[in-house]
Design an enzyme around this catalytic site. Structure first.
Site, mmCIF file in Angstrom:
data_model
loop_
_atom_site.group_PDB
_atom_site.id
_atom_site.type_symbol
_atom_site.label_atom_id
_atom_site.label_comp_id
_atom_site.label_asym_id
_atom_site.label_seq_id
_atom_site.Cartn_x
_atom_site.Cartn_y
_atom_site.Cartn_z
ATOM 1 N N GLY A 5 0.826 -1.206 0.000
ATOM 2 C CA GLY A 5 0.000 0.000 0.000
ATOM 3 C C GLY A 5 0.856 1.251 0.000
ATOM 4 O O GLY A 5 2.012 1.238 -0.424
ATOM 5 N N CYS A 6 0.307 2.337 0.490
ATOM 6 C CA CYS A 6 1.013 3.622 0.508
ATOM 7 C C CYS A 6 2.324 3.505 1.273
ATOM 8 O O CYS A 6 2.350 3.057 2.419
ATOM 9 C CB CYS A 6 0.131 4.691 1.149
ATOM 10 S SG CYS A 6 0.930 6.296 1.298
ATOM 11 N N PHE A 7 3.417 3.920 0.654
ATOM 12 C CA PHE A 7 4.724 3.746 1.298
ATOM 13 C C PHE A 7 4.921 4.635 2.512
ATOM 14 O O PHE A 7 5.799 4.379 3.333
ATOM 15 C CB PHE A 7 5.887 3.870 0.317
ATOM 16 C CG PHE A 7 5.880 5.032 -0.649
ATOM 17 C CD1 PHE A 7 5.231 6.223 -0.395
ATOM 18 C CD2 PHE A 7 6.567 4.908 -1.864
ATOM 19 C CE1 PHE A 7 5.263 7.285 -1.293
ATOM 20 C CE2 PHE A 7 6.603 5.955 -2.783
ATOM 21 C CZ PHE A 7 5.946 7.151 -2.489
ATOM 22 N N TRP A 8 4.104 5.671 2.680
ATOM 23 C CA TRP A 8 4.240 6.511 3.870
ATOM 24 C C TRP A 8 3.991 5.701 5.140
ATOM 25 O O TRP A 8 4.695 5.858 6.136
ATOM 26 C CB TRP A 8 3.266 7.678 3.825
ATOM 27 C CG TRP A 8 3.416 8.587 2.651
ATOM 28 C CD1 TRP A 8 4.508 8.746 1.844
ATOM 29 C CD2 TRP A 8 2.418 9.482 2.147
ATOM 30 N NE1 TRP A 8 4.249 9.679 0.875
ATOM 31 C CE2 TRP A 8 2.983 10.155 1.029
ATOM 32 C CE3 TRP A 8 1.110 9.789 2.515
ATOM 33 C CZ2 TRP A 8 2.275 11.102 0.295
ATOM 34 C CZ3 TRP A 8 0.398 10.731 1.790
ATOM 35 C CH2 TRP A 8 0.983 11.384 0.688
#
Length: 204
Positions: A36-39
């Site tokens: 998912g979102c790498f953040w």
């Protein structure tokens, strides 16, 4: 009652430089994973013992030097990934995978929450045959445990290239904790991760 659907795509950011990361240990191994979102993924792995650095970036696509905007279209074939440099004497690849399964839902195809598209797929890009074997065993173990309800769709594929994401994506949650997506999605995930893995003694 009204609902706000938040995705990491297109969120505003602060653009201060990311902090330099120490890379003194020469005996490091690398793990490249997409969840998912790498953040979200970067913020959590940065807290783990034995992890020397976590870099957000792109892997698994066909375009050289992709930009975030290009990856967000889903047309480059890349996934948002983090590349983790870790000391295998302190933390094992299997332990990294345990955190990986905890952090995202591996049963949702090309989606994590409101982040939808092939760039948000679940994937392990193995750097060696040993990592491949460990990834297969780890996925089978997690799937059989009922940790997530459903069939896992995680890709286990050879690592080819890693492209570092733009500077403003590095240490994103640390720099932008009050940004809407971070407050609503990343923050709660980090808190849950910190509680679980802190109790296991795996955090710095």
């Amino acid at each position: 009652m009204s609902f706000i659907l938040l995705s990491c795509n297109g969120q505003e950011t602060k653009t201060q430089p990311n902090k330099p990361k120490k890379m003194e240990n020469k005996n490091l191994e690398y793990a490249t994973i997409a969840g998912g979102c790498f953040w979200c993924v970067e913020a959590c792995f940065d807290m783990m013992k034995g992890v020397e650095s976590v870099t957000s970036g792109y892997s698994g696509g066909h375009k050289e030097n992709p930009t975030y905007e290009e990856v967000c279209t889903g047309e480059t074939g890349h996934a948002e990934v983090v590349q983790i440099a870790f000391d295998p004497k302190v933390i094992s690849f299997s332990q990294i995978l345990e955190a990986f399964w905890f952090l995202h839902d591996p049963t949702t195809l090309n989606r994590q929450g409101n982040d939808i598209g092939t760039q948000y797929r679940s994937a392990i890009f193995f750097h060696s045959e040993k990592q491949k074997e460990e990834a297969i065993v780890s996925m089978e173990k997690s799937e059989k445990s009922g940790q997530w309800n459903g069939k896992y769709v995680t890709e286990i594929v050879p690592f080819e290239k890693f492209w570092s994401a733009e500077t403003y994506h590095q240490d994103y949650f640390e720099i932008n904790p009050n940004q809407p997506y971070c407050s609503a999605v990343v923050g709660p995930k980090v808190a849950k991760f910190k509680k679980h893995f802190g109790e296991l003694g795996l955090l710095k």
